[in-house]
Design a protein around this motif. Structure first.
Motif: not given
Length: 167
Positions: A24-31, A111-119
């Protein structure tokens, strides 16, 4: 259902919710209505009527009718997970000695792994290249990107150059 199956489910739920929060954070998505009642049994969002993709990170974007801001979205995920843990703890469905902090730690790690990999994927690196980055360097780069993601018109100074957040 056995207590070990419950623990396995809770671990999987924590991992999936951590991944989804980072995506969600990487994509700029919000629910805009991120409550526990709007999640599947494996942590996925099901109330997508209020789901939005933003053009950039806007930490102050209102959610839940303006009661909260987008920067608090990760906490909704952890609160929902804590709700499940609080329900299961006294139920006797978890193994003896199960550490109730385990799901939150798993959430944070995913969370940290997914965010880092996405960056790093945004920078054009492959999975193999990402794995080769030394842990300390990886952490430092991710910290910089976290600051950039969370910034809203703020300025940072790196050496003699200034960087300004676009959102």
């Amino acid at each position: 259902i056995t207590s070990h199956e419950t623990a396995k489910y809770l671990d999987a739920l924590a991992d999936k919710m951590g991944e989804q929060a980072a995506l969600y954070r990487l994509l700029g998505a919000v629910q805009r209505n991120p409550t526990a009642g709007n999640r599947t049994l494996v942590g996925g969002a099901i109330d997508t009527g209020t789901f939005r993709f933003l053009d950039a990170n806007h930490p102050g974007y209102p959610i839940l009718g303006g009661q909260y801001k987008l920067r608090e979205q990760k906490e909704f995920f952890t609160d929902d997970l804590q709700f499940v843990v609080d329900y299961l703890t006294p139920s006797g469905l978890l193994p003896r000695g199960y550490k109730v902090k385990t799901p939150l730690a798993r959430f944070e790690k995913a969370y940290q792994k997914t965010f880092a990999d996405g960056v790093f994927r945004r920078l054009g690196l492959s999975s193999d290249e990402i794995r080769l980055i030394p842990k300390a360097r990886r952490s430092a780069i991710v910290s910089i990107f976290s600051a950039l993601f969370d910034g809203e018109g703020a300025k940072w100074t790196f050496g003699d150059k200034k960087i300004t957040a676009s959102a």
